[in-house]
Design an enzyme around this catalytic site. Structure first.
Site, PDB file in Angstrom:
ATOM      1  N   LEU A   1       0.891  -1.163   0.000  1.00 14.65           N
ATOM      2  CA  LEU A   1       0.000   0.000   0.000  1.00 14.65           C
ATOM      3  C   LEU A   1       0.924   1.206   0.000  1.00 14.65           C
ATOM      4  O   LEU A   1       1.690   1.406   0.939  1.00 14.65           O
ATOM      5  CB  LEU A   1      -0.916  -0.002   1.223  1.00 14.65           C
ATOM      6  CG  LEU A   1      -2.099   0.983   1.200  1.00 14.65           C
ATOM      7  CD1 LEU A   1      -3.026   0.707   0.019  1.00 14.65           C
ATOM      8  CD2 LEU A   1      -2.884   0.931   2.501  1.00 14.65           C
ATOM      9  N   ASP A   2       0.877   1.997  -1.066  1.00 15.78           N
ATOM     10  CA  ASP A   2       1.844   3.066  -1.286  1.00 15.78           C
ATOM     11  C   ASP A   2       1.909   4.042  -0.114  1.00 15.78           C
ATOM     12  O   ASP A   2       0.945   4.211   0.629  1.00 15.78           O
ATOM     13  CB  ASP A   2       1.498   3.834  -2.559  1.00 15.78           C
ATOM     14  CG  ASP A   2       1.599   2.969  -3.805  1.00 15.78           C
ATOM     15  OD1 ASP A   2       2.398   2.025  -3.787  1.00 15.78           O
ATOM     16  OD2 ASP A   2       0.874   3.241  -4.776  1.00 15.78           O
ATOM     17  N   ILE A   3       3.046   4.742  -0.017  1.00 12.60           N
ATOM     18  CA  ILE A   3       3.259   5.697   1.063  1.00 12.60           C
ATOM     19  C   ILE A   3       2.208   6.797   1.062  1.00 12.60           C
ATOM     20  O   ILE A   3       1.817   7.304   2.117  1.00 12.60           O
ATOM     21  CB  ILE A   3       4.685   6.293   0.967  1.00 12.60           C
ATOM     22  CG1 ILE A   3       5.020   7.088   2.215  1.00 12.60           C
ATOM     23  CG2 ILE A   3       4.857   7.124  -0.300  1.00 12.60           C
ATOM     24  CD1 ILE A   3       6.476   7.500   2.299  1.00 12.60           C
TER      25      ILE A   3
END
Length: 244
Positions: free
Chosen positions: A119-121
């Site tokens: 889950l991207d930053i």
């Protein structure tokens, strides 16, 4: 019919991960057609019965899976560029509704805990961290049937056939994407249901049809929903809860 490494067969059958299988084999906790196998690299025919001894089953039962509502600004795995990893949020203080937890938090629950999927930053929402190789395989295997649902806020003007292309017809990195389910929730928010998880997939898909993602939240993985879990809080996957 050719023989296959037993650890590979065990992973394919969802008994455990290949690494766990090797550990169980070394300890003599694996049986093939009732016969103990203790030599690493041993092979069996695909139609043979493989079982785990009670010691291995007990060890699996003690492994935890954690559901975290990851805020923006945390990375899923290792720390980078000064940003903290999501696992740093797993403490006794951030456990949501401790009275409903199946057991008290113990520092041993952090040992070997790893994210099952990215889950991207700059994205938020449901992140699964687990000690259980079976669950990790369910969620991240390239042949997994578990879908993921996202709410996505966007800016820009979508191409005339953009919604149709988001559902099916786009390619990334030279590979066609699997069909998705994409629909408008309101004037600036889309709902995505994906059956794969390429790097920054939703953001890149939106760019291809003229949209810019300004907010992305994962709200479901298979049968497990984020629900009312607050940002930065977490809970244990409870007995009886399943992703599929």
């Amino acid at each position: 019919m050719e023989k296959v490494r037993i650890s590979k067969l065990m992973a394919e059958r969802g008994l455990c991960s290949r690494r766990e299988a090797d550990a169980y084999i070394e300890r003599g906790w694996v049986r093939v057609d009732g016969v103990v196998v203790s030599k690493l690299g041993s092979k069996a025919y695909p139609d043979q019965k493989i079982t785990l001894d009670k010691q291995a089953q007990r060890r699996q039962g003690a492994r935890v899976t954690i559901l975290l509502n990851k805020p923006v600004g945390y990375v899923s795995a290792q720390a980078e560029r000064g940003y903290r990893p999501a696992v740093s949020l797993i403490t006794a203080r951030t456990l949501h509704n401790p009275s409903r937890a199946p057991f008290p938090f113990d520092p041993s629950h952090l040992r070997g805990l790893a994210p099952a999927g990215r889950l991207d930053i700059d994205s938020q929402g449901l992140l699964v961290l687990t000690q259980d190789g079976r669950i990790a395989r369910q969620l991240i295997d390239e042949n997994s049937d578990i879908d993921k649902e996202y709410l996505v806020r966007v800016e820009g003007r979508i191409a005339g056939n953009g919604l149709k292309l988001l559902n099916h017809g786009l390619s990334l990195d030279g590979q066609p994407l699997k069909p998705a389910q994409v629909e408008w929730q309101n004037d600036d928010q889309l709902r995505f249901v994906l059956h794969e998880g390429k790097k920054r997939q939703i953001r890149r898909m939106c760019e291809l049809v003229g949209l810019k993602v300004v907010g992305l939240k994962r709200v479901r993985m298979g049968r497990i929903v984020l629900g009312d879990l607050p940002p930065g809080k977490w809970r244990y996957l409870r007995e009886g809860e399943r992703f599929m």
